[in-house]
Motif scaffolding. Structure first.
Motif, PDB file in Angstrom:
ATOM      1  N   LEU A   1       0.513  -1.036  -0.473  1.00 32.79           N
ATOM      2  CA  LEU A   1      -0.083  -0.070   0.327  1.00 32.79           C
ATOM      3  C   LEU A   1       1.196   0.840  -0.134  1.00 32.79           C
ATOM      4  O   LEU A   1       0.470   2.023  -0.415  1.00 32.79           O
ATOM      5  CB  LEU A   1      -1.106  -0.213   1.285  1.00 32.79           C
TER       6      LEU A   1
ATOM      7  N   ILE B   1     -13.692  10.457  -4.716  1.00 35.62           N
ATOM      8  CA  ILE B   1     -11.833  10.447  -5.340  1.00 35.62           C
ATOM      9  C   ILE B   1     -12.165  10.981  -6.526  1.00 35.62           C
ATOM     10  O   ILE B   1     -11.249  10.041  -7.683  1.00 35.62           O
ATOM     11  CB  ILE B   1     -11.684   8.714  -5.492  1.00 35.62           C
TER      12      ILE B   1
ATOM     13  N   LEU C   1     -10.045   0.341 -14.577  1.00 35.78           N
ATOM     14  CA  LEU C   1      -9.819  -0.589 -14.119  1.00 35.78           C
ATOM     15  C   LEU C   1     -10.101  -0.876 -13.118  1.00 35.78           C
ATOM     16  O   LEU C   1      -9.595  -2.078 -12.212  1.00 35.78           O
ATOM     17  CB  LEU C   1      -8.580  -0.667 -14.504  1.00 35.78           C
TER      18      LEU C   1
ATOM     19  N   TYR D   1      -3.259   7.597 -17.865  1.00 35.44           N
ATOM     20  CA  TYR D   1      -3.363   7.541 -16.673  1.00 35.44           C
ATOM     21  C   TYR D   1      -4.075   7.281 -15.621  1.00 35.44           C
ATOM     22  O   TYR D   1      -4.170   6.355 -14.382  1.00 35.44           O
ATOM     23  CB  TYR D   1      -3.098   9.099 -16.376  1.00 35.44           C
TER      24      TYR D   1
ATOM     25  N   ALA E   1      -6.313   4.977 -16.066  1.00 37.98           N
ATOM     26  CA  ALA E   1      -6.186   2.791 -16.172  1.00 37.98           C
ATOM     27  C   ALA E   1      -5.411   2.941 -14.844  1.00 37.98           C
ATOM     28  O   ALA E   1      -5.837   2.059 -14.055  1.00 37.98           O
ATOM     29  CB  ALA E   1      -5.609   2.494 -17.738  1.00 37.98           C
ATOM     30  N   LEU E   2      -4.270   3.860 -15.098  1.00 37.95           N
ATOM     31  CA  LEU E   2      -3.338   2.917 -13.837  1.00 37.95           C
ATOM     32  C   LEU E   2      -3.633   3.400 -12.161  1.00 37.95           C
ATOM     33  O   LEU E   2      -3.289   2.865 -11.530  1.00 37.95           O
ATOM     34  CB  LEU E   2      -1.643   3.486 -14.002  1.00 37.95           C
ATOM     35  N   ALA E   3      -4.370   5.001 -12.585  1.00 38.63           N
ATOM     36  CA  ALA E   3      -4.844   5.097 -11.042  1.00 38.63           C
ATOM     37  C   ALA E   3      -5.729   4.181 -10.767  1.00 38.63           C
ATOM     38  O   ALA E   3      -5.724   3.672  -9.508  1.00 38.63           O
ATOM     39  CB  ALA E   3      -4.561   6.519 -11.097  1.00 38.63           C
TER      40      ALA E   3
ATOM     41  N   ARG F   1      -9.443  14.236 -12.842  1.00 42.90           N
ATOM     42  CA  ARG F   1      -8.387  15.149 -13.538  1.00 42.90           C
ATOM     43  C   ARG F   1      -7.310  14.356 -15.352  1.00 42.90           C
ATOM     44  O   ARG F   1      -7.100  14.578 -15.725  1.00 42.90           O
ATOM     45  CB  ARG F   1      -8.003  15.813 -13.206  1.00 42.90           C
ATOM     46  N   LEU F   2      -7.809  12.850 -14.464  1.00 44.22           N
ATOM     47  CA  LEU F   2      -6.316  12.076 -15.397  1.00 44.22           C
ATOM     48  C   LEU F   2      -7.513  11.904 -16.663  1.00 44.22           C
ATOM     49  O   LEU F   2      -8.157  11.154 -16.567  1.00 44.22           O
ATOM     50  CB  LEU F   2      -5.799  10.957 -14.334  1.00 44.22           C
ATOM     51  N   LYS F   3      -6.473  11.266 -17.477  1.00 42.91           N
ATOM     52  CA  LYS F   3      -6.839  11.217 -18.544  1.00 42.91           C
ATOM     53  C   LYS F   3      -5.840   9.803 -19.382  1.00 42.91           C
ATOM     54  O   LYS F   3      -5.399   8.933 -18.587  1.00 42.91           O
ATOM     55  CB  LYS F   3      -6.496  11.907 -20.132  1.00 42.91           C
TER      56      LYS F   3
ATOM     57  N   PRO G   1     -10.369  14.481  -7.319  1.00 45.13           N
ATOM     58  CA  PRO G   1      -8.821  14.406  -8.116  1.00 45.13           C
ATOM     59  C   PRO G   1      -8.905  13.558  -9.064  1.00 45.13           C
ATOM     60  O   PRO G   1      -8.051  13.195 -10.208  1.00 45.13           O
ATOM     61  CB  PRO G   1      -8.261  14.124  -6.702  1.00 45.13           C
ATOM     62  N   LEU G   2      -9.316  12.395  -9.235  1.00 44.71           N
ATOM     63  CA  LEU G   2      -8.921  10.935  -9.911  1.00 44.71           C
ATOM     64  C   LEU G   2      -9.569  11.356 -11.436  1.00 44.71           C
ATOM     65  O   LEU G   2      -8.817  11.002 -12.455  1.00 44.71           O
ATOM     66  CB  LEU G   2      -9.858   9.747  -9.542  1.00 44.71           C
TER      67      LEU G   2
ATOM     68  N   SER H   1      -5.571  -1.428  -4.090  1.00 45.88           N
ATOM     69  CA  SER H   1      -5.245  -0.399  -2.707  1.00 45.88           C
ATOM     70  C   SER H   1      -6.242  -1.491  -2.372  1.00 45.88           C
ATOM     71  O   SER H   1      -6.604  -1.888  -0.560  1.00 45.88           O
ATOM     72  CB  SER H   1      -4.400   0.786  -2.652  1.00 45.88           C
TER      73      SER H   1
ATOM     74  N   LEU I   1      -0.166  11.049  -8.537  1.00 51.81           N
ATOM     75  CA  LEU I   1      -1.314  10.970  -9.966  1.00 51.81           C
ATOM     76  C   LEU I   1      -1.386  12.485  -9.486  1.00 51.81           C
ATOM     77  O   LEU I   1      -3.047  13.005 -10.869  1.00 51.81           O
ATOM     78  CB  LEU I   1      -2.019  10.182  -9.623  1.00 51.81           C
TER      79      LEU I   1
ATOM     80  N   LEU J   1      -6.120   1.356 -10.940  1.00 44.51           N
ATOM     81  CA  LEU J   1      -5.893  -0.102 -11.542  1.00 44.51           C
ATOM     82  C   LEU J   1      -5.151   0.219  -9.440  1.00 44.51           C
ATOM     83  O   LEU J   1      -5.282  -0.471  -8.916  1.00 44.51           O
ATOM     84  CB  LEU J   1      -4.695  -0.257 -12.333  1.00 44.51           C
ATOM     85  N   GLY J   2      -4.367   1.085  -9.773  1.00 40.29           N
ATOM     86  CA  GLY J   2      -3.963   1.391  -7.862  1.00 40.29           C
ATOM     87  C   GLY J   2      -5.272   1.389  -6.704  1.00 40.29           C
ATOM     88  O   GLY J   2      -5.235   0.400  -6.236  1.00 40.29           O
ATOM     89  N   LEU J   3      -6.441   1.332  -7.433  1.00 38.91           N
ATOM     90  CA  LEU J   3      -7.684   1.473  -6.526  1.00 38.91           C
ATOM     91  C   LEU J   3      -7.928   0.440  -5.733  1.00 38.91           C
ATOM     92  O   LEU J   3      -8.492  -0.212  -5.293  1.00 38.91           O
ATOM     93  CB  LEU J   3      -8.436   2.745  -7.358  1.00 38.91           C
TER      94      LEU J   3
END
Lengths: 291, 322
Positions: free
Chosen positions: A265, B99, B57, B110, B112-114, B105-107, B102-103, B121, A275, B116-118
Motif C-alpha cells: 500500500l 475520489i 480498471l 493515467y 487506467a493506472l490510477a 482530472r487524469l486521462k 482528483p482522479l 489498494s 498522480l 488499477l492502483g485504487l
C-alpha cells in the motif's frame, strides 16, 4: 544500523529489478506509444525462460542465460508481429485492453506449460554471502545492483551513441518525420519491442533467485513497475530507474519498519499521491501531450 | 422511438429471464443469477466507459465497497438488507465523488493506472483490516433479502429480484442515454476540448458518469453479497474489473444490450468450455483480443451486417475518436 544496511541493499536489489522492468515498459511506450499492460508477464517469461534453460534443459549457466535472453528477443519480435501490428491503428483504449488480454493469454500459456507449482531458480552464485560492517549480504543482491547499473549504462550508450539508438529516439519523437528521413521505421519499432523484452528478461532472470519462479509473479511485478513509472515520470528512462529503486526501497524498508501487511500500500499510496499532485512524475513528459 | 426500444429491451429481459427461471435447473439458475448481477455492474460500467470514455480498471472495487458495506451492516448491526442496500449505494456514491474529484482530472492510461492502483489498494485494505472486514476469511452468513417475511434463498426467487433490479438499472441508463446529459457525456468522450468549447462542464459530467457507474456497481455488490451470502477480498480483485471491461467490449461498448449480452456470455462461457480445463483462460484472452481486432464494436457491431441500409449512410461519430 547493520540491519538497516542489509535491508537497504536488498531494497536496492529488488528495486533494480523493478527499474529494469519499468525501463522495458518505458522504452516500448516511448517509441511505439503502447502502454503495455502485459509488461509484468514479460518479466515472468524471462524468469521461466531461465527455468527452461537452467532447470529443465540443464544447460551450463552462461549458455543458459544467453539462450534465455535469445528466447526473449524472439518473443519481442513475435509480440511485435502478432500483437502490436494488429492493434497499432486502434485507439489507446483498445490497445490498453488488448495488452491486458494478451497478459491473460501469456499467464495461462505459462500455467499450461510449467504448471502452477512454483520452481526454485537457483542463481549461479547461490548461497554466497559477504559481511560488510556486521551486515550479511547475499552476493546475488549485490550482483543484481551491479547488473542493473551496467544495463542502464549500456542502454544509455545504445540510445545516445549509436546510430541505431538515435534512430530509435527519432521514431519516438515523430514517426512521420523519421520515415521521411529514410529511417526503417518498422524495423526500429520491432527493435524497441525486442529491447523491451530483453530488459524484462534480464529483470526476470535476476528476480528468479530472489522469489520463487511462479506463473503468477507477473502481476505484482507489473504493478510495481507501473508505480515506478508513474513516480519517475511516464516516458522517462532516468525516472524509471529512480522510481524502481524508490519502490524497491519503500517495499523492503516499509515491510520491516512500518507494516508487512501494508507494504504494497505504501508504494501504491505514493503512486496515487503522485498522480493527484504531480502526474508527470519526477522527470515526466508533459501530460497534455498524450493520454 | 429510442425510449420505446429500451422498454422493449426491458420487457425482453423480464420475459426471457422469467421464462428461463421456470425451466432451467438449479445450477444454471445460479449461473444466470451471477450473470444478471454482472450485467447490473456492466451496465453501470458502460455509463463511465461506454458513454464517457473513462477507462476504469477499478470497477470491482465499487462492487466490493457496496458488498462490504451491506455485509458489515447486516451481520454486525442486524440491519435488514433492504435498509443496508441504500446505505451501501450511498457510501459508494459519496466515495466515488470524493475520489473522483482528483482522479478524473487524469486521462487515458493515467486514469487506467490510477483506478488499477485504487482496486489493488481496496483489496489490500480489505484483506488486512481484520476487525472490520474479517481479512481474507471474508464475511459469511450474510442474510438474504426477505419479501413479506419470506426469505429469497431459492435461486428462482432471487432471480426475479435480480431481473427486476436489472430492469430498473437498464431503464435508468437508457433514460440517461437519451437525455441531454447522456448526449453531453458522449460528446465529452468524442472530443473533450470541443465539448468544453460549447460550454459543457466536462469535469462535472465526468464526475456524474463516474458516480452513476459506482452506484450501479454498489447495487450489483449488494445483490452479490445477498446471493452468495459470503464475500471475501478476492471476489473484488482487479481481475474482476478486467472481466467487467471484457464483458462490455465483447458485448459492444456504449450499448446497453451489448453490456447485458457480454455479461451473460462471459458468465456462461467458462461452463460451456469446461472441458478445456486450465486452457479456458488462455482462450478467454484470445477471444477478447480477437474481438478487439476484428470486431471493435463488439457482438452488437454484427448487427450492421444484418441490417439493410434504410436511410442515407449513417455517420458514425463514435468511430472517429482516436
Amino acid at each position: 544500523m547493520a540491519d538497516f544496511f542489509q535491508l537497504a541493499i536488498n531494497g536496492f536489489a529488488i528495486g533494480g529489478v523493478y527499474a529494469l522492468a519499468a525501463m522495458g515498459f518505458v522504452i516500448v511506450y516511448e517509441t511505439t506509444g503502447v502502454v503495455n499492460f502485459a509488461a509484468g508477464q514479460f518479466v515472468m517469461f524471462g524468469t521461466f525462460a531461465g527455468v527452461a534453460a537452467l532447470v529443465n534443459a540443464h544447460l551450463p549457466w552462461p549458455i543458459a542465460y544467453g539462450v534465455a535472453l535469445l528466447a526473449m528477443a524472439a518473443f519481442g519480435i513475435a509480440f511485435f508481429a502478432l500483437v502490436y501490428r494488429p492493434l497499432r491503428a486502434s485507439p489507446a483504449v483498445t490497445v490498453i485492453i488488448g495488452t491486458v488480454a494478451v497478459s491473460i493469454i501469456m499467464q495461462n500459456a505459462a500455467l499450461l506449460t510449467f504448471g502452477s507449482w512454483p520452481v526454485r531458480l537457483a542463481s549461479p552464485i547461490e548461497g554466497m554471502t559477504v559481511e560488510l560492517g556486521g551486515a550479511v549480504i547475499s552476493v546475488h543482491a549485490l550482483m543484481t545492483v551491479g547488473m542493473t547499473a551496467l544495463l542502464v549504462a549500456c542502454l544509455w550508450v545504445l540510445l545516445h551513441r549509436t546510430s541505431f539508438g538515435i534512430g530509435m529516439r527519432a521514431v519516438a519523437q515523430d514517426v512521420q518525420a523519421a520515415k521521411l528521413m529514410g529511417l526503417k521505421v518498422n524495423r526500429l519499432l520491432a527493435m524497441s519491442w525486442v529491447l523491451g523484452a530483453l530488459l524484462a528478461g534480464a529483470a526476470g532472470l535476476l528476480l528468479g533467485p530472489m522469489w520463487f519462479a511462479d506463473v503468477n509473479m507477473g502481476d505484482p511485478v507489473a504493478l510495481k513497475a507501473f508505480a515506478a513509472t508513474i513516480i519517475g515520470g511516464f516516458g522517462s528512462l532516468p525516472g524509471a530507474v529512480l522510481g524502481g529503486i524508490f519502490v524497491g526501497l519503500s517495499e523492503v524498508l516499509g515491510a520491516s519498519y512500518i507494516s508487512s501487511a501494508y507494504k504494497d500500500l505504501i508504494s501504491f499510496g505514493i503512486m496515487i499521491g503522485f498522480l493527484f499532485v504531480r502526474p508527470q512524475g519526477l522527470f515526466g513528459e508533459k501530460i497534455q501531450d498524450r493520454g | 422511438m429510442s425510449i420505446f426500444r429500451s422498454s422493449v429491451l426491458v420487457i425482453c429481459i423480464l420475459a426471457i429471464g422469467g421464462s428461463l427461471s421456470l425451466v432451467l435447473p438449479e445450477y444454471h439458475l445460479r449461473l444466470l443469477n451471477l450473470a444478471v448481477i454482472s450485467a447490473v455492474s456492466v451496465v453501470g460500467l458502460n455509463i463511465a466507459f461506454g458513454y464517457t470514455g473513462l477507462i476504469s480498471l477499478g470497477h470491482a472495487a465499487f462492487v466490493g465497497l457496496g458488498a462490504y458495506v451491506l455485509a458489515i451492516l447486516t451481520t454486525r448491526s442486524g440491519v435488514s438488507p433492504w435498509l443496508a442496500m441504500p446505505a451501501a449505494i450511498a457510501v459508494a456514491v459519496v466515495f466515488a465523488m470524493v475520489i473522483g474529484l482528483p482522479l478524473l482530472r487524469l486521462k487515458g492510461h493515467y486514469l487506467a493506472l490510477a483506478t488499477l492502483g485504487l482496486n489493488v489498494s481496496f483489496v489490500i485494505i480489505t484483506s488486512n483490516w481484520l476487525d472490520l472486514t474479517g481479512g481474507t476469511n471474508g464475511i459469511s452468513r450474510i442474510p438474504p433479502f426477505e419479501v413479506l417475511s419470506y426469505p429469497l434463498t431459492s435461486e428462482r426467487g432471487f432471480l426475479w429480484l435480480a431481473l427486476l433490479s436489472l430492469a430498473i438499472v437498464v431503464l435508468l441508463a437508457s433514460f440517461l442515454h437519451h437525455s441531454r446529459y447522456g448526449r453531453a457525456l458522449i460528446a465529452v468522450r468524442d472530443d473533450e476540448l470541443a465539448s468544453e468549447m460549447t460550454g459543457l462542464d466536462t469535469p462535472r459530467l465526468k464526475l456524474l458518469a463516474f458516480t452513476l457507474s459506482a452506484a450501479c456497481a454498489a447495487l450489483a455488490g449488494c445483490l452479490f453479497a445477498c446471493h452468495v451470502r459470503f464475500i471475501s477480498p478476492e471476489d473484488f480483485s482487479y481481475t474482476n474489473s478486467i472481466t467487467y471491461l471484457a464483458m462490455l467490449i465483447v458485448g459492444g461498448e456504449s450499448s446497453i444490450g451489448g453490456a447485458i449480452l457480454g455479461a451473460v456470455l462471459l458468465t456462461f462461457l467458462p461452463e460451456w468450455l469446461r472441458f478445456l480445463g486450465n486452457a479456458y483462460l488462455a482462450l478467454f484472452g484470445i477471444l477478447v483480443f480477437v474481438v478487439l481486432v476484428f470486431l471493435p464494436s463488439g457482438i452488437m457491431g454484427l448487427r450492421s451486417f444484418f441490417r439493410l441500409p434504410s436511410r442515407a449512410p449513417v455517420a458514425k461519430p463514435a468511430e472517429a475518436k482516436s
